[in-house]
Structures are given as C-alpha cells and as structure tokens.
Write an enzyme that holds these catalytic residues in place. Structure first.
Site, mmCIF file in Angstrom:
data_model
loop_
_atom_site.group_PDB
_atom_site.id
_atom_site.type_symbol
_atom_site.label_atom_id
_atom_site.label_comp_id
_atom_site.label_asym_id
_atom_site.label_seq_id
_atom_site.Cartn_x
_atom_site.Cartn_y
_atom_site.Cartn_z
ATOM 1 N N HIS A 58 0.792 -1.225 0.000
ATOM 2 C CA HIS A 58 0.000 0.000 0.000
ATOM 3 C C HIS A 58 0.832 1.286 0.000
ATOM 4 O O HIS A 58 0.266 2.377 0.035
ATOM 5 C CB HIS A 58 -0.906 0.008 1.234
ATOM 6 C CG HIS A 58 -0.104 0.052 2.496
ATOM 7 N ND1 HIS A 58 0.525 -1.066 3.005
ATOM 8 C CD2 HIS A 58 0.218 1.080 3.307
ATOM 9 C CE1 HIS A 58 1.183 -0.721 4.096
ATOM 10 N NE2 HIS A 58 1.020 0.564 4.294
ATOM 11 N N HIS A 73 1.643 6.982 -0.372
ATOM 12 C CA HIS A 73 0.821 6.092 0.467
ATOM 13 C C HIS A 73 -0.548 5.951 -0.192
ATOM 14 O O HIS A 73 -1.278 6.924 -0.332
ATOM 15 C CB HIS A 73 0.691 6.677 1.871
ATOM 16 C CG HIS A 73 0.275 5.684 2.891
ATOM 17 N ND1 HIS A 73 -1.022 5.235 3.012
ATOM 18 C CD2 HIS A 73 0.992 5.036 3.826
ATOM 19 C CE1 HIS A 73 -1.083 4.361 3.997
ATOM 20 N NE2 HIS A 73 0.124 4.215 4.510
#
Length: 151
Positions: A58, A73
């Site tokens: 992620h 992110h």
C-alpha cells in the site's frame, strides 16, 4: 528545484484535510494528497527517479540521487488490508525512473471497504518551507504531471 511527479490521476487535496493525523499534521513530512476518485484500477507511478527504498503493498518510498526520499501512500489505513488489491511491479532495491509504474491498486475497493482512497505524497525529512506545491487543492491533475518541487 527538484520536481516531484504526481503518482496518480485525480484531484489535489490539502494535506491538512487527510483524515490521518500523521499526515495531516505533517509528522512524516510536508506534502499534498490526491483523491483518485472511484477508479476501479489505477497505477501508482514513481514520483521521482531513484531507488525503491521501501515497498509495501500500500505504500512505497523512492530515494533520489540527492538522498531525498518521497513517500507515496495509497489510501488511508490500507495497511489493514494485508496487501489485498495491491499488485507491485517493482521490488525493494530496484532502480526506477520518474513516472514508472510501481503498484496497481483499486481506489474503488479501498473506498468500498470504508477507507479513504486519498494518496498522500510526502517529501521525507524536508522542512515545510522548502516545499513548493505546484498544483493547488481542488485542481485536477494527470498522473506524471509535476505536483511538488523542493530545493
């Protein structure tokens, strides 16, 4: 000035609006976020050229020749997804060029799971006053377009 490219297409969002205090309060570093909208699939691209210092399903960090790292992110609280819905295309230690595909993910799946699909883009260990935001919040931006600059 060093340019940081936008990793995902979408709408620019002020970091203070990110619903995570670590990002919103600049604890990781200064930056901006991008809302990719309800895309079923999206590629997240390298914001700068350099070495992939850190790679999680992620999130990733690319460090340039100058030693400065940029964190991307994908979504908020997405670590809790255990990598489901994220497909990396590089490995930690790989050399990437700015704009190269790093991870394919689904903003829609993140949103459908009750998490914000916002993408914070942070220049690590940089004083906030040394960062220039090139695209103001509310504006749309293509992936690969200049988003930030720093000296």
């Amino acid at each position: 000035m060093r340019s940081v490219l936008n990793p995902v297409a979408g709408t620019v969002v002020a970091m203070s609006e990110v619903p995570d205090p670590v990002f919103a309060q600049g604890m990781v570093g200064p930056g901006i976020a991008v809302d990719p909208g309800p895309a079923a699939a999206s590629d997240a691209c390298a914001p700068i050229g350099g070495v992939v210092l850190s790679l999680h399903p992620h999130a990733f960090v690319v460090v340039g020749d100058d030693g400065r790292g940029v964190l991307v992110h994908l979504g908020i609280d997405t670590v809790q997804l255990g990598g489901e819905g994220f497909v990396p295309h590089v490995a930690k230690g790989d050399v990437v060029v700015a704009g190269q595909r790093v991870i394919t993910w689904s903003p829609r799946a993140v949103s459908d799971g009750g998490r914000p699909a916002l993408v914070p883009v942070v220049v690590l260990e940089l004083p906030a006053e040394d960062l220039e935001i090139l695209v103001p919040p509310g504006e749309t931006i293509a992936a690969g377009a200049p988003l930030l600059a720093f000296s």
